[in-house]
Design an enzyme around this catalytic site. Structure first.
Site, PDB file in Angstrom:
ATOM      1  N   ALA A   1      38.696  39.302  43.556  1.00 47.41           N
ATOM      2  CA  ALA A   1      38.580  38.610  44.838  1.00 47.41           C
ATOM      3  C   ALA A   1      38.860  37.126  44.648  1.00 47.41           C
ATOM      4  CB  ALA A   1      37.190  38.838  45.425  1.00 47.41           C
ATOM      5  N   ASN A   2      38.591  36.304  45.648  1.00 50.12           N
ATOM      6  CA  ASN A   2      38.753  34.850  45.530  1.00 50.12           C
ATOM      7  C   ASN A   2      37.654  34.156  46.319  1.00 50.12           C
ATOM      8  OD1 ASN A   2      39.770  34.269  48.326  1.00 50.12           O
ATOM      9  ND2 ASN A   2      41.333  35.738  47.665  1.00 50.12           N
TER      10      ASN A   2
END
Ligand code: C5P
Length: 214
Positions: free
Chosen positions: A29-30
């Site tokens: 993810a980020n």
């Protein structure tokens, strides 16, 4: 009620991160919080637009008057964007993961073996695909989160992706997850540098600009 500036306009907004699964319990993810995209969706709806918000996994409330479609991966986001067409404008704020892995069906185990190697494959570029599509909205706005040479990269990105506008921001500081944003608006006419503003105010001003353009 009385017609507002964007009454009758359909606008698509993407927001948040994507999650790319590695196995049933892990993902890539980020740091995107979704705050800027959600604020933009809300500001457009407040001007009367019919807003579809295609959202990655975030913990935010849906803004009033906005139709929200929840997705997890970039591929799901691409599908949901195609489903949301036609639209008069699209504002692509999501921090879409650039890569995915072929997810394992079972949880990867550390016992008795070398650490796994992740083989990354490229995700579809949703913004570029939308901008090149026969169903292209009349106004396509992209975002550019950069940590260096912010404006130069945004100017190049506008052309490369076929967007009308790029909203560029420097994410080397506390922008991701933070409450304020200093943006540069890159259009065919040049670059505007906006002062550091709360994300809600960036959203209101951008919504007014979109109303001007439509
Ligand atoms: O190439 P980069 O990720 O910097 O581009 C950012 C812009 O492109 C944002 O508007 C983002 O929402 C969009 N994007 C996309 N699909 C991708 C990657 C980025 O729509 N796979």
């Amino acid at each position: 009620g009385a017609p507002r500036r964007l009454t009758g306009k359909r606008i698509l907004v993407t927001a948040g991160p994507t999650h790319e699964p590695i196995d049933p319990v892990r993902y890539i993810a980020n740091r995107s919080s979704g705050k800027q995209g959600y604020a933009i969706a809300g500001a457009l709806a407040a001007l009367g637009a019919k807003v579809t918000l295609v959202s990655g996994p975030v913990t935010l409330a849906t803004p009033p008057g906005v139709t929200r479609v929840d997705v997890e991966t970039a591929q799901e986001m691409a599908n949901a964007v195609a489903q949301a067409l036609p639209a008069d404008a699209a504002v692509m704020v999501a921090a879409v993961g650039d890569w995915h892995v072929e997810a394992a069906a079972q949880k990867l185990k550390k016992e008795g073996g070398a650490p796994p190697t992740l083989h990354l494959s490229e995700n579809p570029d949703i913004l570029a695909m939308l901008a090149a599509s026969p169903r292209r909205p009349g106004l396509v706005v992209g975002f550019a989160a950069e940590t260096e040479q912010v404006v130069d990269h945004a100017v190049a990105k506008r052309t490369r992706k076929g967007a009308d506008w790029i909203v560029a921001n420097d994410v080397s500081g506390d922008v991701m997850g933070g409450e304020a944003n200093a943006i540069h608006l890159v259009t065919a006419d040049g670059v505007e540098h906006w002062e550091r503003l709360p994300k809600e105010e960036v959203a209101r001003r951008l919504a007014e600009r979109i109303a001007d353009a439509l």
